[in-house]
Design a protein around this motif. Sequence first.
Motif, mmCIF file in Angstrom:
data_model
loop_
_atom_site.group_PDB
_atom_site.id
_atom_site.type_symbol
_atom_site.label_atom_id
_atom_site.label_comp_id
_atom_site.label_asym_id
_atom_site.label_seq_id
_atom_site.Cartn_x
_atom_site.Cartn_y
_atom_site.Cartn_z
ATOM 1 N N LYS A 92 0.820 -1.222 0.000
ATOM 2 C CA LYS A 92 0.000 0.000 0.000
ATOM 3 C C LYS A 92 0.854 1.273 0.000
ATOM 4 O O LYS A 92 0.494 2.279 0.617
ATOM 5 C CB LYS A 92 -0.963 0.002 1.188
ATOM 6 C CG LYS A 92 -2.044 -1.067 1.088
ATOM 7 C CD LYS A 92 -3.130 -0.880 2.113
ATOM 8 C CE LYS A 92 -4.312 -1.828 1.826
ATOM 9 N NZ LYS A 92 -5.415 -1.685 2.798
ATOM 10 N N GLY A 93 1.983 1.209 -0.680
ATOM 11 C CA GLY A 93 2.836 2.387 -0.823
ATOM 12 C C GLY A 93 3.752 2.644 0.358
ATOM 13 O O GLY A 93 4.576 3.567 0.309
ATOM 14 N N LEU A 94 3.673 1.848 1.412
ATOM 15 C CA LEU A 94 4.553 2.036 2.563
ATOM 16 C C LEU A 94 5.956 1.546 2.226
ATOM 17 O O LEU A 94 6.129 0.545 1.534
ATOM 18 C CB LEU A 94 4.007 1.281 3.771
ATOM 19 C CG LEU A 94 2.659 1.782 4.309
ATOM 20 C CD1 LEU A 94 2.118 0.840 5.361
ATOM 21 C CD2 LEU A 94 2.801 3.199 4.869
ATOM 22 N N LYS A 95 6.954 2.262 2.731
ATOM 23 C CA LYS A 95 8.343 1.933 2.396
ATOM 24 C C LYS A 95 9.237 2.154 3.599
ATOM 25 O O LYS A 95 8.830 2.773 4.607
ATOM 26 C CB LYS A 95 8.813 2.767 1.218
ATOM 27 C CG LYS A 95 8.828 4.256 1.480
ATOM 28 C CD LYS A 95 9.189 5.038 0.240
ATOM 29 C CE LYS A 95 9.322 6.536 0.512
ATOM 30 N NZ LYS A 95 8.095 7.118 1.089
ATOM 31 N N GLU A 96 10.447 1.663 3.500
ATOM 32 C CA GLU A 96 11.419 1.807 4.577
ATOM 33 C C GLU A 96 11.599 3.276 4.959
ATOM 34 O O GLU A 96 11.714 4.148 4.093
ATOM 35 C CB GLU A 96 12.762 1.216 4.136
ATOM 36 C CG GLU A 96 13.837 1.244 5.204
ATOM 37 C CD GLU A 96 15.142 0.608 4.744
ATOM 38 O OE1 GLU A 96 16.178 0.879 5.383
ATOM 39 O OE2 GLU A 96 15.119 -0.156 3.744
#
Length: 373
Positions: free
Chosen positions: A76-80
Motif C-alpha cells: 500500500k505504498g509504505l516503504k522503509e
Amino acid sequence: MQTRGAIVRQVPGKYEVVDLEIDDPRENEIQVQMVASGLCHSDDHVATGDIPVNIFPFAGGHEGAGIVTKAGPNAKGLKEGDHVVFSFLPSCGHCRWCASGMQNLCDLGATLLDGARWGRPGDYRVKLAETGQPVGQMCGISTFLQHTTVSADSAVKVPDDIPLDKACLVGCGVGTGWGSAVNAAEVQPGHTVIVMGIGGIGINAVQGASHAGASNVIAVDPVAFKREKAQELGATHAVESMEEATELAKQFTNGQGADSAIVTVGVTKSEHVAQAFGSIRKAGTVVVTGLGDAKEVGLPIAISELTLFQKRLQGAMFGMSNPNWDILRQLQLYREGVLKLDELITKTYSLDEVAQGYQDMHDGKNIRGVIIY
C-alpha cells in the motif's frame, strides 16, 4: 529476525518479556521498529481472560507507532523509513463496511484474536526464540515487541514531524474515546454529557464532548486524581458516583437528564450500563464503549423505559472511527493544539516494566502509561 517482546503464557497471567523470532514481511506486509506503545486496558483483559484468545503464548499490545524497516511487495505504498501509527482495527478498503465508510467494522476484524495472519489459520508470524513455539499476535500487530511484522492494512503513514511517542495514542485510546462522544453519542453544542470511567478511553471522551461544544461534561470516577485530570482536559464537573452525576445532569436540564452517557469503565458490567440508562433523558443515548467479561449477558433495564422513552443503546467500536481518515485528522488537531496528547501520558516505562505499568493502572495511578523503546 530476533527481537524481544511481552507475552502472556496462560490466563489469568502476567506479561513477561522473552526473546522472540519474527518473520520477514511478505506481500502486503511491513516490518516495523517500534518507538512507543500505549498500555491499553484491553491487553490486560487478555491477561485476565475477560477477552478470550485462541492461542498461548500470546504477544500483547495494540496501540503503537514506529518506523518501517522493511516492506514487502504491494504494501500500500509504505516503504522503509516511513513513520506509521497502527490501527488496532485493520481496513481492507473494499469490504461492505470499508466501502460504506465504516472501516472500524472491516471484515478483517473477525479474526483479530486468533493470533494468526488474517485468512490463513495457523500462519503465525512470531515464535519463541528458544523453542520455536508459535506465538499469537494481538490484533495482528503486537506492539509490545521491539520489532513487529504486520499487515499494511493495519498501518497508517503519518507525518515525520509528529512525535511517535505521542502519536501512538491515536491508534486506539484517543480515537475510541473521542469518537464515542463525537460519533456515537453525537454530542451537540449545549448538551449535557456524562462520561463514566476516566481512564485512557474516558479521558478522550471528555475531550471529544468538550470539543463538540457540550455545555456540561460530567466526569465520573472514584479516583480523585482521575477526576482532577478530567477537569484539566475539558470536564466541567467531576464526581465520584453515578448517583451524583445523574442528579447534576437533572439540575442542568430541568429534571430531564443527560443528553448522553458514555460508559468507559475499565471492567464494564451490566449494572454500569443500567446506571447510565437511568441517567439520560427521553430520546437520550447511552454509548457502551468499555469491555468486561465477554461471557456476561443481560442488562437490568426496563424494556418499557427503552420503548416508551425512546432511549437509545449504542455500542461503539473504536469510537465508530475510520482509521485511515480519523488518525490523521486527530493528529492535525493535535498540531493545532485542540487535541491534547502529551497531557494524557502519566508515566513512561521500558519494555521490561510492562507488568508494573499494568499494576499502576489497576492502582489508579495512570491515565495512560506508555512504553518507550
